[in-house]
Design a protein around this motif. Structure first.
Motif, PDB file in Angstrom:
ATOM      1  N   TRP A   1      21.554  31.839  59.432  1.00 32.31           N
ATOM      2  CA  TRP A   1      20.376  32.599  59.030  1.00 32.31           C
ATOM      3  C   TRP A   1      19.497  32.866  60.241  1.00 32.31           C
ATOM      4  N   PRO A   2      19.134  34.125  60.473  1.00 32.01           N
ATOM      5  CA  PRO A   2      18.327  34.455  61.659  1.00 32.01           C
ATOM      6  C   PRO A   2      16.921  33.887  61.544  1.00 32.01           C
ATOM      7  N   ALA A   3      16.347  33.580  62.683  1.00 27.24           N
ATOM      8  CA  ALA A   3      14.988  33.037  62.697  1.00 27.24           C
ATOM      9  C   ALA A   3      13.984  34.039  62.155  1.00 27.24           C
ATOM     10  N   SER A   4      14.281  35.324  62.357  1.00 30.36           N
ATOM     11  CA  SER A   4      13.397  36.376  61.858  1.00 30.36           C
ATOM     12  C   SER A   4      14.232  37.438  61.154  1.00 30.36           C
ATOM     13  N   LEU A   5      13.850  37.742  59.936  1.00 29.90           N
ATOM     14  CA  LEU A   5      14.544  38.780  59.165  1.00 29.90           C
ATOM     15  C   LEU A   5      13.486  39.594  58.430  1.00 29.90           C
ATOM     16  N   PRO A   6      12.921  40.602  59.106  1.00 34.39           N
ATOM     17  CA  PRO A   6      11.795  41.335  58.524  1.00 34.39           C
ATOM     18  C   PRO A   6      12.162  42.148  57.292  1.00 34.39           C
ATOM     19  N   ASP A   7      13.396  42.646  57.239  1.00 37.01           N
ATOM     20  CA  ASP A   7      13.811  43.475  56.101  1.00 37.01           C
ATOM     21  C   ASP A   7      14.737  42.662  55.207  1.00 37.01           C
ATOM     22  N   LYS A   8      14.249  42.329  54.013  1.00 38.53           N
ATOM     23  CA  LYS A   8      15.021  41.510  53.080  1.00 38.53           C
ATOM     24  C   LYS A   8      15.376  42.270  51.804  1.00 38.53           C
ATOM     25  N   HIS A   9      15.591  43.554  51.933  1.00 36.05           N
ATOM     26  CA  HIS A   9      16.022  44.332  50.766  1.00 36.05           C
ATOM     27  C   HIS A   9      17.511  44.068  50.519  1.00 36.05           C
ATOM     28  N   TYR A  10      17.845  43.821  49.287  1.00 31.90           N
ATOM     29  CA  TYR A  10      19.223  43.442  48.966  1.00 31.90           C
ATOM     30  C   TYR A  10      19.734  44.220  47.757  1.00 31.90           C
ATOM     31  N   VAL A  11      21.038  44.159  47.593  1.00 33.49           N
ATOM     32  CA  VAL A  11      21.697  44.728  46.431  1.00 33.49           C
ATOM     33  C   VAL A  11      22.820  43.780  46.035  1.00 33.49           C
ATOM     34  N   PHE A  12      23.121  43.705  44.750  1.00 33.62           N
ATOM     35  CA  PHE A  12      24.225  42.864  44.287  1.00 33.62           C
ATOM     36  C   PHE A  12      25.540  43.625  44.430  1.00 33.62           C
ATOM     37  N   GLU A  13      26.499  42.965  45.004  1.00 33.44           N
ATOM     38  CA  GLU A  13      27.831  43.538  45.144  1.00 33.44           C
ATOM     39  C   GLU A  13      28.711  42.954  44.034  1.00 33.44           C
TER      40      GLU A  13
ATOM     41  N   THR B   1      14.519  52.710  49.316  1.00 34.26           N
ATOM     42  CA  THR B   1      14.621  51.640  50.321  1.00 34.26           C
ATOM     43  C   THR B   1      16.046  51.098  50.317  1.00 34.26           C
ATOM     44  N   PRO B   2      16.896  51.584  51.194  1.00 32.60           N
ATOM     45  CA  PRO B   2      18.288  51.135  51.223  1.00 32.60           C
ATOM     46  C   PRO B   2      18.375  49.652  51.577  1.00 32.60           C
ATOM     47  N   PRO B   3      19.398  48.954  51.051  1.00 32.59           N
ATOM     48  CA  PRO B   3      19.517  47.513  51.291  1.00 32.59           C
ATOM     49  C   PRO B   3      20.027  47.200  52.690  1.00 32.59           C
ATOM     50  N   THR B   4      19.572  46.083  53.198  1.00 31.77           N
ATOM     51  CA  THR B   4      20.114  45.556  54.453  1.00 31.77           C
ATOM     52  C   THR B   4      21.005  44.336  54.190  1.00 31.77           C
ATOM     53  N   LEU B   5      20.944  43.821  52.961  1.00 32.94           N
ATOM     54  CA  LEU B   5      21.727  42.658  52.581  1.00 32.94           C
ATOM     55  C   LEU B   5      22.477  42.931  51.280  1.00 32.94           C
ATOM     56  N   LYS B   6      23.599  42.272  51.108  1.00 36.84           N
ATOM     57  CA  LYS B   6      24.323  42.340  49.842  1.00 36.84           C
ATOM     58  C   LYS B   6      24.614  40.922  49.369  1.00 36.84           C
ATOM     59  N   VAL B   7      24.503  40.728  48.067  1.00 37.21           N
ATOM     60  CA  VAL B   7      24.637  39.403  47.460  1.00 37.21           C
ATOM     61  C   VAL B   7      25.787  39.432  46.462  1.00 37.21           C
ATOM     62  N   SER B   8      26.649  38.442  46.537  1.00 34.33           N
ATOM     63  CA  SER B   8      27.746  38.321  45.577  1.00 34.33           C
ATOM     64  C   SER B   8      27.768  36.904  45.037  1.00 34.33           C
ATOM     65  N   LEU B   9      28.257  36.762  43.827  1.00 29.87           N
ATOM     66  CA  LEU B   9      28.363  35.433  43.232  1.00 29.87           C
ATOM     67  C   LEU B   9      29.587  35.343  42.332  1.00 29.87           C
ATOM     68  N   GLY B  10      30.106  34.123  42.235  1.00 30.39           N
ATOM     69  CA  GLY B  10      31.241  33.844  41.369  1.00 30.39           C
ATOM     70  C   GLY B  10      31.075  32.463  40.766  1.00 30.39           C
ATOM     71  N   TYR B  11      31.722  32.244  39.642  1.00 32.71           N
ATOM     72  CA  TYR B  11      31.553  30.966  38.942  1.00 32.71           C
ATOM     73  C   TYR B  11      32.807  30.665  38.130  1.00 32.71           C
ATOM     74  N   SER B  12      32.965  29.407  37.778  1.00 29.70           N
ATOM     75  CA  SER B  12      34.107  28.990  36.966  1.00 29.70           C
ATOM     76  C   SER B  12      33.811  27.620  36.379  1.00 29.70           C
ATOM     77  N   VAL B  13      34.613  27.214  35.416  1.00 30.01           N
ATOM     78  CA  VAL B  13      34.499  25.888  34.824  1.00 30.01           C
ATOM     79  C   VAL B  13      35.890  25.419  34.434  1.00 30.01           C
ATOM     80  N   ASP B  14      36.184  24.164  34.705  1.00 30.06           N
ATOM     81  CA  ASP B  14      37.439  23.574  34.241  1.00 30.06           C
ATOM     82  C   ASP B  14      37.129  22.199  33.664  1.00 30.06           C
ATOM     83  N   SER B  15      38.112  21.579  33.034  1.00 33.50           N
ATOM     84  CA  SER B  15      37.861  20.320  32.336  1.00 33.50           C
ATOM     85  C   SER B  15      39.047  19.385  32.448  1.00 33.50           C
ATOM     86  N   ARG B  16      38.777  18.125  32.174  1.00 29.71           N
ATOM     87  CA  ARG B  16      39.827  17.113  32.126  1.00 29.71           C
ATOM     88  C   ARG B  16      39.399  16.012  31.160  1.00 29.71           C
TER      89      ARG B  16
END
Length: 207
Positions: A34-46, A80-95
């Motif tokens: 993570w950069p010490a300075s990040l003035p533009d934090k506009h994001y979009v979900f990918e 305001t176009p994004p400078t960052l993109k955010v992605s997420l994934g999830y799962s669950v298993d059992s035993r």
């Protein structure tokens, strides 16, 4: 009460308390540049094609959005176009889990201790273990244990370089991701961006 009996009782109580689902414990591991300075934090979900039309995913995305906005990020708009993109994934298993634990058992029937004929005889300091120590029996508990996973990545929009990647792993008897995910998402952004490569545990009380 003898020391061995106290140890057995405390051990049994620890097992019972640990089984109560009052908190969500999450093991969080984060790697970042993570950069010490990040003035533009506009994001979009990918999103993947499947995620784009998945209501469960969109609900979890809203949880991540709340945390990002709390940390000073702003979701991009047409102006305001994004400078960052955010992605997420999830799962669950059992035993299936089988546990054996000790239980202190009364070796004498209840009426033998405190039957009506004896109530007027024994004083308030009467020790029912006078005739012998209590017995300890082994009890078996069987249940299903769920392992829940969450992964969130923040990358630079221009070249796809990953700036932040966090993985959250939580175990418990609750197999509902919808019930547990709010706490896992909060755990993911605790002390953002945090120390890179240093696993830590976050415990949050369920409400």
């Amino acid at each position: 009460m003898k020391a061995w009996l106290i140890a057995v009782v405390m051990g049994a109580m620890t097992i019972l308390v640990s089984g109560c689902g009052t908190t969500i414990q999450s093991n969080v591991t984060t790697f970042h540049e993570w950069p010490a300075s990040l003035p533009d934090k506009h994001y979009v979900f990918e999103r993947t094609k499947e995620q784009n039309n998945n209501l469960e995913y969109l609900n979890y995305e809203n949880l991540v959005r709340e945390q990002l906005n709390r940390l000073g990020f702003t979701e991009a708009s047409p102006s305001t176009p994004p400078t960052l993109k955010v992605s997420l994934g999830y799962s669950v298993d059992s035993r299936d889990v089988r546990e054996v634990y000790p239980v202190v058992v009364n070796p004498y029937p209840y009426p033998y201790w405190y039957g009506p004929a004896w109530r007027g005889y024994y004083g308030p300091f009467y020790d029912p273990f006078w005739y012998g120590p209590p017995m300890v029996e082994q009890r078996v508990s069987q249940y299903r244990l769920y392992t829940r996973h969450l992964r969130i990545v923040i990358a630079r929009m221009s070249d796809g370089k990953q700036l932040y990647e966090t993985t959250v792993v939580s175990e418990g008897t609750n197999g509902s991701l919808a019930a547990v995910m709010p706490y896992m998402v909060r755990a993911a952004f605790t002390d953002f961006p945090g120390k890179s490569g240093v696993p830590h545990q976050v415990e949050l009380k369920m409400q």
